[in-house]
Enzyme design. Structure first.
Site, PDB file in Angstrom:
ATOM      1  N   ASP A 167       3.070  15.940  11.003  1.00 42.11           N
ATOM      2  CA  ASP A 167       3.228  15.518   9.606  1.00 42.11           C
ATOM      3  C   ASP A 167       1.882  15.489   8.889  1.00 42.11           C
ATOM      4  OD1 ASP A 167       4.801  14.872   7.429  1.00 42.11           O
ATOM      5  OD2 ASP A 167       4.778  12.716   7.824  1.00 42.11           O
ATOM      6  N   LYS A 197       1.848  -2.295   8.902  1.00 42.44           N
ATOM      7  CA  LYS A 197       3.033  -1.457   8.748  1.00 42.44           C
ATOM      8  C   LYS A 197       4.224  -2.183   9.347  1.00 42.44           C
ATOM      9  CE  LYS A 197       5.140   2.960   9.858  1.00 42.44           C
ATOM     10  NZ  LYS A 197       4.967   4.322  10.439  1.00 42.44           N
ATOM     11  N   GLY A 248       9.800   2.254   6.566  1.00 46.72           N
ATOM     12  CA  GLY A 248       8.789   1.228   6.719  1.00 46.72           C
ATOM     13  C   GLY A 248       8.041   0.976   5.436  1.00 46.72           C
ATOM     14  N   ARG A 277       5.322   2.644   0.723  1.00 47.69           N
ATOM     15  CA  ARG A 277       6.666   2.274   1.163  1.00 47.69           C
ATOM     16  C   ARG A 277       7.546   3.504   1.282  1.00 47.69           C
ATOM     17  NH1 ARG A 277       9.046  -1.734  -2.990  1.00 47.69           N
ATOM     18  NH2 ARG A 277       6.873  -2.374  -3.187  1.00 47.69           N
ATOM     19  N   LEU A 282       0.818  -1.216   0.000  1.00 43.65           N
ATOM     20  CA  LEU A 282       0.000   0.000   0.000  1.00 43.65           C
ATOM     21  C   LEU A 282       0.845   1.256   0.000  1.00 43.65           C
ATOM     22  CD1 LEU A 282      -2.681  -1.059   2.655  1.00 43.65           C
ATOM     23  CD2 LEU A 282      -2.925  -1.050   0.163  1.00 43.65           C
ATOM     24  N   VAL A 295       4.033  -0.598   4.122  1.00 45.72           N
ATOM     25  CA  VAL A 295       2.692  -0.982   4.538  1.00 45.72           C
ATOM     26  C   VAL A 295       2.119  -1.983   3.537  1.00 45.72           C
ATOM     27  CG1 VAL A 295       0.377  -0.176   5.133  1.00 45.72           C
ATOM     28  CG2 VAL A 295       2.366   1.292   5.576  1.00 45.72           C
TER      29      VAL A 295
END
Length: 386
Positions: free
Chosen positions: A142, A48, A31, A27, A25, A33
């Site tokens: 964020d 995640k 990390g 990247r 989903l 997902v």
């Protein structure tokens, strides 16, 4: 390598072997997902995954994100469904949001732009989500379209706490709006509910109580001096580096609303240095017939955080006239209901550990570099994606 501490959370551990991953989903540098199915329950989740680091500081960031997820019980914020831990990675299993992010919603609109009513709806939910985090002492830091996902019911979910931090809250701090709405709704008859927005309908539903900030959240000073954020959304006080607090999130929301209105961010330059110069010195260009939304954005994008509009002032602003903040999470028909992503049945599934290892080694960094730079906790200004 630092020792990997044992989990003390009440959430169940999930074996990686009990998950099958159908697709990626998202990247980035820290990390990746995955869209996964939990084989035992048949439930689809977002997982995640982060490669287990060798530095203690990186461990602390992972545990901080875990503790934030454990502290959240709110319909507009993620819930931790389980934790995966292997010799190579740690993973957080959360609810899957089939609607993509705000950029996905924009692309689905006929003119690739948001209407004023859509902006108002998503702005209200963003304010409520951020306000709830602030009552827990969490600065999000964020806020951007990529981190604002759309749940199956059309409501937002604010995701990804990589860059968040915690500041102390005083005993006199106001309770979360979500907590107040729980009490009000429990005493309100369904047939007396007024429409929150003219184009959306509401229904009465119970709301589960919120959870106080977890004791494991890392203590912080009254202001943070970390140099963090996403380049085009970062607040000026973060760039200056003399300390910042919760006000940075209202700056970030101002940038997001500007982007929803105009289709671009307000301070983007030819390079990072030019972008930061504009953030520090240039007022946002609010072109066109002046509206309440433009006035709100202008008050959010004030360089001096002490003069920036506050949460209470935002909620009383003309742009939100007629909004009943206590009914937002009960809107039955948000402006966009996603079709949902069907489970992609893969015969063998993806090798989660291998992909995470490649990402942590930098092999996937180039593929996502153009997605936007992220400012990290770093003395040498290490900007990395995700």
């Amino acid at each position: 390598m630092a020792n990997w501490p044992k989990l003390s959370s009440p959430h169940p551990a999930i074996e990686l072997s009990d998950l099958t991953a159908a697709s990626v989903l998202g990247r980035g540098g820290n990390g990746i997902v995955f869209f996964v199915r939990h084989l035992s329950s048949g439930r689809t989740l977002a997982l995640k995954c982060i490669s287990k680091p060798s530095r203690d500081g990186d461990y602390r960031r992972i545990w901080f994100e875990r503790d934030v997820l454990l502290a959240l019980q709110h319909p507009l914020l993620p819930s931790l469904r389980g934790i995966v831990s292997t010799d190579k990675l740690v993973g957080f299993a959360m609810d899957y949001c089939p609607g993509g992010d705000l950029n996905t919603v924009r692309r689905c609109q006929a003119e690739k732009m948001f209407s004023q009513e859509m902006i108002r709806f998503y702005a209200v939910e963003m304010v409520i989500a951020v306000e709830h985090l602030h009552t827990l002492g969490i600065i999000y830091r964020d806020l951007k379209p990529e981190n604002i996902l759309i749940q199956e019911n059309g409501h937002i979910m604010l995701l990804d706490f990589d860059l968040s931090t915690k500041l102390p809250t005083s005993p006199s701090s106001p309770k979360s709006h979500f907590t107040r709405s729980k009490t009000l709704l429990s005493k309100t008859k369904p047939n007396n509910l007024l429409p929150l927005f003219r184009c959306f309908s509401c229904h009465h539903a119970g709301v589960s109580p919120d959870l106080a900030a977890g004791e494991n959240l890392l203590p912080s000073p009254k202001k943070s001096k970390s140099f963090v954020g996403t380049e085009e959304y970062v607040a000026p006080e973060i760039i200056i580096g003399k300390g910042h607090d919760f006000a940075v999130d209202w700056w970030g929301l101002g940038v997001v609303l500007y982007e929803m209105l105009y289709g671009r961010t307000p301070f983007r330059g030819q390079n990072r240095k030019e972008t930061f110069r504009r953030i520090l010195t240039k007022p946002p260009e609010l072109v066109g017939k002046q509206t309440a939304l433009m006035d709100l954005i202008g008050k959010m994008l004030v360089n001096d955080p002490s003069k920036r509009i506050t949460c209470d002032e935002i909620k009383r602003h003309e742009f939100f006239r007629g909004v009943d903040w206590d009914l937002v999470v009960d809107i039955a028909r948000p402006p966009y209901i996603p079709m949902g992503k069907k489970w992609e049945e893969v015969s063998e599934g993806l090798d989660v550990e291998k992909i995470v290892e490649e990402v942590s080694g930098g092999k996937a960094r180039a593929a996502t570099r153009n997605a936007g730079s992220v400012v990290r906790n770093s003395a040498n200004e290490d900007f990395a994606v995700f």
